[in-house]
Design a protein around this motif. Sequence first.
Motif, PDB file in Angstrom:
ATOM      1  N   ALA A  41      -3.685   3.799  -2.037  1.00  0.00           N
ATOM      2  CA  ALA A  41      -3.684   2.797  -3.105  1.00  0.00           C
ATOM      3  C   ALA A  41      -3.193   1.479  -2.511  1.00  0.00           C
TER       4      ALA A  41
ATOM      5  N   LYS B  77      -2.614  -2.623  -2.998  1.00  0.00           N
ATOM      6  CA  LYS B  77      -2.479  -3.738  -3.935  1.00  0.00           C
ATOM      7  C   LYS B  77      -2.516  -5.042  -3.147  1.00  0.00           C
TER       8      LYS B  77
ATOM      9  N   ALA C 102       0.846  -1.198   0.000  1.00  0.00           N
ATOM     10  CA  ALA C 102       0.000   0.000   0.000  1.00  0.00           C
ATOM     11  C   ALA C 102       0.872   1.235   0.000  1.00  0.00           C
TER      12      ALA C 102
ATOM     13  N   PHE D 123      -1.742   7.513  -2.385  1.00  0.00           N
ATOM     14  CA  PHE D 123      -1.875   7.853  -3.792  1.00  0.00           C
ATOM     15  C   PHE D 123      -2.088   9.348  -3.905  1.00  0.00           C
TER      16      PHE D 123
ATOM     17  N   GLU E 107      -3.637 -10.220  -8.809  1.00  0.00           N
ATOM     18  CA  GLU E 107      -3.447  -9.008  -8.024  1.00  0.00           C
ATOM     19  C   GLU E 107      -4.418  -7.939  -8.512  1.00  0.00           C
ATOM     20  N   GLU E 108      -4.894  -7.114  -7.574  1.00  0.00           N
ATOM     21  CA  GLU E 108      -5.758  -5.990  -7.916  1.00  0.00           C
ATOM     22  C   GLU E 108      -5.360  -4.783  -7.076  1.00  0.00           C
ATOM     23  N   ILE E 109      -5.595  -3.585  -7.646  1.00  0.00           N
ATOM     24  CA  ILE E 109      -5.370  -2.338  -6.920  1.00  0.00           C
ATOM     25  C   ILE E 109      -6.718  -1.800  -6.449  1.00  0.00           C
TER      26      ILE E 109
END
Length: 283
Positions: free
Chosen positions: A36, A38, A17, A20, A74-76
């Motif tokens: 942000a 991840k 993280a 952002f 994986e995703e954000i």
Amino acid sequence: GGWGSSNRQWIDLQITAQIFEPTNESIILGDTVTVAFKGGNNGDESANDVIIKSYTNETNISSLSFSSIPQNNEEIIFFKWTPEYIGLNSLNITISCNCTDQNQTNNNLTLSILTTIYRLETTFENNITNVNMTRTLTKTIIIQNNGDLIDNVTLVPSNGAINLHLTFTPNNFILYPGESKSVTINAIIPISIDDGLYNLSFKVESEHNYVITKNLLNRGVDEYVDWRWINSTGSEELYNNTNWTKLGFNDTEWKDGSTPFGDDDLGGIDYRTFWDGDNYGYF
């Protein structure tokens, strides 16, 4: 070998993280930042019933649930966070599942950010200034930057017969943290303004211009708010020859009453504590 190269099936949840931010500007106390995050599964088997939580020592910030995260995925994800303290703030983020995670060393992290404040202090001699027959006024004030940020300071006169004639030298200047500057206030008072006692009023404005609003006291109209009270025998702020407005005043002999105080209905709002006599305030 890499992920999925072994015949043995395994699950490895992981998180990273960061804040952002599109710029490198300082984070001011009261700002809401976007985090942000991840998260994913580096194993070669799907992870079921996954929960991602973020929290501080006092507050739960967010909680996300996923019925399943596929292998090698994986995703954000973005969420909002408003740090509560001046200085260091820590946000804990965890990921867990209803499964056997083969590597839990990357399931928890702590994201730390530093919040700053801006604070300007103005000092001056609070003495009465006599304006002689020239009708010229001169006053000196000191403005100091007691915050953490470089600030651009602007002085603006308030409304009023005298205030509208005020000028400030210098004005619109930069102040670094810990720095102070002397400012001279000048005015030529028109003949049209009568002699008398006037107050000078002006604003010292910061370029950051951010206001944090917190509720200090609930209204008695909306909430049951108890106040301590007693009938006084005069208009002075004294009880037993002691100023009752001072911190530490002993009010053990006073009563508890729920607001509003009054003796009649006012605008459709009735009192909860009867306040007798002619010198009452409806509050």
